[in-house]
Motif scaffolding. Structure first.
Motif: not given
Lengths: 227, 1057
Positions: A50, A92, A94, A96-100, A102-103, A107, A111, A159, A176
């Motif tokens: 990483t 990137f 990630f 852990g997916f790295g998604l926001v 709330e979106l 969406e 980004l 994304r 995961q």
């Protein structure tokens, strides 16, 4: 004439200080990756995968050595220029997916396009195309916690592709996921890399995944052992 | 094996240090809440005693100033008793009874003892009386000689009023005897030989109410006889002589010395003193009548204090509500920080009750610490209202203080515990915006608020009791309104969401999405609540002060009121400057309402300084009440006036009729430049067609310039005094003429009106005109009737009319069902007038809340003259916009008793019984600002913590540090601005609804005039700006921190599964 490498690391070293002790995460790491090459980075947890990916992606800076991305030495860049590299050249994915959270999926995919202030109509079209590409055309309005792990990672890949990067960095994108889903995701990455002609640097410790790569770099205790 | 305790302690300390910011914030909230509740408890216990004592101290007055603490006792003797009451018996009994009643208070007892009526020596039957008055020098000005002392053998030295001396032709050294009985013009029985040693002028003080002739010195028909006096003997003379007394008038003047504790027993004792004196004196005392305003004053003070207490309590309930909301928000931040730890504990087997116990113990410890820290703060806060002792006895703290401190700290602690209860133990998270609405609690609160509002609109405060409605209404209303207004949040978030979707960039849309979906609005409830309380508090306080100013102005009517005065309008003008108006004020009978109506008549509208009815001005109102006709008065030269009267029968009588001999006594009704009237009467002249010239002096001579006075009416008193039988004239009327000429007078030529007696003489005016200096009139009357009864013809410089245009107070108009244009009979004393309703007014100045009628003085005077009433109506003088020091100037000149509106306003606004309210509101406003800023900081920190990972992810895909900073800052600013705007709007709405019903009179009655809402722009801006800027500024460290932490480490932390 040999093509300019997409990624070139020369004698990169990274050391973390924790209190009185210092931990060297990378020792004199050097390697190159050609444009369009799919490179797998293999190693155990804590081996420095990483850290290496973060340094390649401009998220972290080495203590020594050079990191050249598409001919640009990241060490010579100030922070805004590094931001621009991340925005325009590198993407990137990630573990852990790295998604926001709330979106929605769409969406989240949009980004990077928003960062580039792409017109909403163009953005929506591109997002739609990418979601179709990763097989989630029907799930654009879903929030991340309404999606399965594999679907979330597909969204993360979409994304990553949104900004048409030249380098895709994926840090254990299947970590995961169950094997079947992981394989599907890896195949997807493999497919889009080929389709988009981009370079991919993917860390994994799954031999099956490694089989999909053009080349495998092994890292142990911060050193590349068979680069 | 090493002892794990130090390691655990070390870990606990590190944990506490890591959470120190939140823990300190929670402790601060508990402390502020506890200190506020403690201060409130002190204000309502020790503070009440202190306020009462201070108010009692302000009662301090003397009989001379008509102080409210005066208790008076009047003993009248039974003149037919076998053993008459004598001074040597009655005076000590009264003295001791009153002194005993005063109890612990030092007191002065003043005794005025009066003998029964005594006959003055001489041919004519005249009476007089002796007075033994111990406070004579305080209530009179010695003009000649000296004050009398206790007489030795021989003649009694006496002092007499100048009016008595003049009427009896006495001077210093004159001797006269006064006897119990009269026989052949000489004294019989007990006879007092007196010698005049002093002549005095009674001062215009209430003490003379104790005198039989009220200090006038002479009354021609007191008990049907000419009466003179008092003949004031030296103090103690009557007791020394064991003289019979007809009455003993006593006054108790206690020095209350700011001690309210012993006041209730004093009130009880003074109430019973009359009975005690009556029992002691036995049948010789016919009646004993005691009066005291102490009880009334004490009741009034308690009623005012109860209203203040209710409003203060309401303020503290609001502060506690704010504290609870802040505690909930901060506790949620703490709970968020401990989420991982809590999950770990749950995973390792900790039960929910264990977790609850742990949270409760921690909250209790924080609450107890807060109470301990708050104790000195509460005491200091209380002392800020006045430097008085707080602790009641010994070293023990005031129990109310302890209770307040604990309640103030434990209530928010309880709320904090309930907020952080683990899922499953608590049912809902009340701090979540929208959940309050979904639960329906906001609708319940709104229903309660509506009920409270409706109740308040028609509510009557029970005097002397803390009104629970006043206490609860503000808190319930503000909670309901804020809960309802936060229902707008989903709408706003949808708008934010829509805007975010349509936006092109990243920064604003992401901020909008966080607000709309990411819990960014969790701190809104507290911020809106604080903004509402701050806005409402400032507005309430401003409106409350303005209303009490208005109420004081309505109570007094003018800037200055001069009463108990013999001074002329010119003198008052000279002393006070400003607009001076004579004022008439009397109880009247209006229509079928037998009593309770007061009529006020004012001449100069400029003197009325109370708030006018909405949409008009007092000058406008008064102009509607003024007479339409200017009139044609005679403007007279400097006096004395030379008045020539002539006239007689218009036609020669039938031959053979006996000739009447009719005299006329002219009385000039004079009006000064201010419109006040007075009368001057000349001597009688024969109405025989020959001119008869008489001299009539003018008031205020010789200092006043020509033109000061105008003759507005001339009354001719007609008497037939021939003594012959005029039966042959029959009852038919005969024509007469009368001419009155005032040398040097001028007038606009024109018609005059007239009014005559309608009795047996049947005087009827026919025609009257003025030209130059002469008034000519013709009238008819029955000569025979005149021989039976004298009569009056009143010539008027205006058309005769008994109608008075009036403005009715709205309550009276409503009660009697009168509207504009209605006419109704009104009796001023016994004068029958007709009131014409021109308009209604919310209240009549100086008679707020009363059933009252407002008239213009000239209109009233004209109506009175039209029914033959010549009396001067001026009861007092009102002064508008006086010069500085005018009140002192009037007092120094002894020109009367002054009521200063500014003093009344100060008492209403800043009196000791109301000091706590202002202090409480200031405290509440400060607390609202403090809680808002604390809540904002906690919210910002919580949001920063929640968004750290998201911002790190956004940075990873290329967002700059600046963009990340802006995303967080925009969110925080949006929440803060939105909250402050909604809070301000809520406060404004709340003020608009509640100020009119919560701002009451000092005793809790409806405020008159109705309170108007005062938007104090300066203080409001300051409070709103402080909340806004404070809320924004405290978000900066969190924003900087979250951006600084949006690094790879945060990314990795966020990646952790």
């Amino acid at each position: 004439m040999t093509a300019r490498p997409m990624v070139e690391l020369r004698s990169v070293r990274r050391t973390y200080s924790t209190g009185h002790a210092a931990v060297t995460a990378l020792h004199e790491v050097s390697f190159t990756a050609a444009p369009g090459e799919f490179v797998a980075l293999a190693g155990r947890s804590g081996s420095g995968k990483t850290t290496l990916l973060n340094i390649v992606g401009g998220l972290d800076r080495p203590d020594a050595g050079e990191v050249v991305i598409d001919g640009t030495d990241l060490a010579t860049l100030d922070e805004p220029e590094l931001d621009a590299v991340r925005r325009d050249a590198v993407a990137f994915v990630f573990q852990g997916f790295g998604l926001v959270p709330e979106l929605s999926a769409a969406e989240n995919v949009g980004l990077p396009l928003r960062l580039r202030k792409v017109a909403p109509s163009v953005r929506d079209q591109r997002v739609s195309t990418l979601l179709e590409l990763v097989g989630l055309g029907e799930h654009g309005a879903h929030l991340p916690d309404e999606l399965s792990g594999g679907q979330m990672q597909r969204v993360a890949i979409a994304r990553a592709l949104a900004g048409s990067p030249r380098l895709l960095i994926a840090d254990e994108p299947t970590g995961q996921l169950d094997t079947e889903t992981g394989l599907a995701v890896m195949a997807l990455i493999r497919g889009v890399v080929e389709a988009e002609g981009m370079t991919a640097l993917v860390s994994t410790h799954d031999p099956v995944m490694m089989a999909l790569a053009d080349r495998v770099l092994r890292i142990e205790d911060g050193r590349l052992v068979d680069a | 094996m090493p002892d794990p305790a130090p390691r655990l302690r070390h870990r606990g300390l590190r944990r506490a240090l890591a959470q120190s910011g939140v823990l300190v914030a929670l402790l601060a909230v508990f402390t502020v809440s506890s200190a506020t509740a403690g201060t409130g408890a002190l204000l309502m216990t020790a503070g009440n005693d202190r306020a009462l004592s201070a108010a009692v101290a302000q009662l301090d007055g003397t009989e001379k100033s008509n102080g409210a603490d005066i208790t008076s006792l009047l003993v009248t003797a039974d003149m037919n008793a076998e053993h008459p009451l004598t001074a040597d018996v009655a005076m000590p009994v009264v003295q001791h009874a009153l002194t005993d009643a005063a109890g612990p208070y030092a007191a002065q007892v003043s005794l005025w003892a009066t003998t029964p009526m005594l006959y003055l020596e001489g041919k004519d039957v005249r009476t007089g009386y002796l007075l033994d008055a111990d406070t004579l020098p305080d209530n009179a000005t010695l003009q000649q000689g000296s004050w009398p002392t206790v007489g030795a053998a021989g003649k009694l030295p006496v002092a007499i009023p100048a009016a008595t001396a003049q009427a009896l032709g006495l001077q210093l050294g004159s001797q006269i005897s006064l006897a119990e009985h009269r026989r052949d013009g000489r004294g019989a029985g007990r006879t007092y030989e007196v010698v005049v040693v002093g002549i005095f002028a009674p001062a215009d003080t209430p003490a003379w109410r104790r005198d039989r002739l009220l200090g006038r010195g002479y009354q021609p028909d007191y008990l049907l006889m000419p009466t003179y006096g008092p003949f004031v003997v030296g103090t103690g003379t009557l007791a020394a002589l064991a003289a019979p007394v007809e009455r003993v008038a006593a006054v108790l003047d206690p020095d209350l010395k700011a001690n309210a504790v012993d006041l209730p027993p004093l009130v009880q004792r003074t109430g019973a003193v009359g009975e005690s004196v009556k029992d002691t004196l036995g049948p010789a005392a016919q009646s004993v009548w005691g009066t005291s305003r102490l009880g009334t004053e004490l009741s009034r003070m308690r009623a005012e204090l109860a209203v203040t207490d209710a409003l203060v309590l309401a303020v503290f309930v609001l502060v506690l509500t704010l504290a609870a909301a802040t505690a909930a928000l901060v506790a949620r931040v703490l709970a968020d920080r401990r989420a991982g730890e809590r999950a770990l504990l749950r995973d390792r087997g900790a039960s929910r009750p264990q977790l609850v116990r742990g949270a409760a113990v921690e909250a209790l410890a924080l609450g107890a610490t807060a109470a301990a820290v708050a104790a000195p703060i509460a005491v200091a806060g209380y002392r800020m209202t006045a430097p008085q002792p707080v602790v009641t006895s010994g070293s023990a703290l005031n129990p109310a203080l302890v209770l307040g401190l604990l309640a103030g700290s434990l209530l928010p602690a309880l709320v904090a515990v309930l907020t952080v209860l683990p899922e499953g133990v608590r049912r809902r998270r009340w701090a979540e915006p929208g959940e309050l609405a979904r639960s329906g609690v906001d609708l319940l609160l709104a229903a309660l608020a509506v009920v409270a509002y409706v109740q308040l609109r028609t509510h009557v405060v029970t005097p002397g009791e803390v009104d629970p409605l006043l206490v609860a209404a503000p808190a319930v209303s503000v909670l309901a309104l804020v809960a309802l207004i936060t229902r707008l949040l989903p709408l706003l978030t949808r708008l934010a969401d829509l805007a975010a979707r349509r936006g092109r960039g990243l920064v604003l849309p992401l901020a909008g999405w966080h607000l709309a979906r990411g819990g960014g609005l969790r701190g809104v409830f507290l911020l809106v609540l604080a903004g509402a309380v701050g806005t409402f508090g400032v507005t309430f306080l401003g409106s409350w002060e303005a209303s009490h100013q208005d109420q004081a102005a309505a109570e007094v009517g003018a800037d200055l009121v001069v009463t108990d005065t013999q001074a002329s309008g010119g003198t008052i003008t000279g002393l006070t400057g400003g607009t001076v108006s004579p004022v008439a004020d009397n109880a009247v009978v209006l229509g079928s309402r037998p009593s309770g109506v007061t009529m006020l008549a004012v001449k100069a509208a400029g003197a009325i300084t109370s708030r006018p009815p909405t949409g008009t001005t007092w000058p406008q109102v008064m102009s509607e009440l003024s007479p339409r006709e200017v009139g044609s008065p005679l403007i007279v030269p400097r006096g004395p006036l030379k008045v020539t009267v002539s006239g007689g029968l218009a036609h020669a009588p039938r031959e053979g009729l006996p000739l009447p001999e009719i005299t006329v006594t002219p009385t000039l009704v004079l009006a000064d430049e201010l419109g006040a009237t007075t009368t001057r009467t000349g001597s009688a002249v024969l109405l025989d067609h020959a001119p008869h010239t008489i001299g009539i002096p003018l008031p205020g001579e010789p200092g006043l310039p020509a033109g000061t006075w105008r003759v507005v009416a001339i009354d001719l008193h007609l008497v037939e005094r021939s003594g012959v039988d005029l039966f042959e004239w029959g009852m038919e009327s005969s024509g007469f003429t009368a001419t009155v000429t005032i040398d040097g007078a001028t007038s606009p030529s024109g018609a005059w009106g007239g009014a005559g007696d309608t009795g047996v003489a049947a005087v009827r005016p026919q025609e009257a005109r003025v030209a130059g200096d002469t008034v000519e009139a013709s009238f008819s009357c029955s000569v025979l009737g005149l021989s039976w009864h004298d009569a009056h013809l009143t010539l008027l410089s205006f058309p005769a009319s008994a109608q008075v245009p009036v403005a009715l107070s709205e309550n009276l108009a409503h009660e009697l069902g009168l509207t504009v244009g209605d006419r109704i009979g009104v009796a001023w004393d016994t004068a029958p007038l007709e009131a014409v309703v021109v308009r209604t007014v919310p209240y009549v100045p100086s008679h707020p809340r009363e059933a009252a009628v407002l008239a213009e003085l000239t209109s009233l005077q004209r109506a009175m003259l039209s029914v033959g009433r010549l009396d001067s109506l001026t009861a007092r003088w009102w002064v508008g916009s006086p010069t500085q020091g005018a009140a002192e100037a009037v007092r120094a000149a002894g020109a009367g008793t002054v009521v200063d509106e500014a003093d009344t306003a100060t008492r209403y606004r800043d009196g000791p019984l109301r000091t706590p309210l202002r202090f409480a509101w200031l405290l509440a406003i400060l607390a609202a600002v403090g809680f808002a800023v604390t809540g904002s900081a906690a919210h910002a920190a919580a949001q920063a913590r929640r968004q750290g990972t998201t911002l790190a992810r956004v940075r990873a895909i290329g967002a700059s540090r600046r963009e990340a900073l802006v995303i967080h800052a925009v969110q925080h600013a949006a929440v803060t601005v939105l909250s402050v705007v909604m809070g301000t709007a809520s406060g404004v709405l709340l003020a608009a609804l509640l100020v009119p019903v919560l701002v009451v009179s000092p005793t809790g009655a409806c405020a008159v005039p109705a309170p108007s809402i005062v938007w104090s722009a300066g203080p409001l801006s300051l409070v709103i700006a402080t909340i806004l800027v404070g809320g924004l500024v405290v978000g900066v460290p969190a924003a900087l921190s979250v951006v600084r932490r949006s690094t790879v480490a945060a990314l990795r932390a966020g990646e952790a599964p």
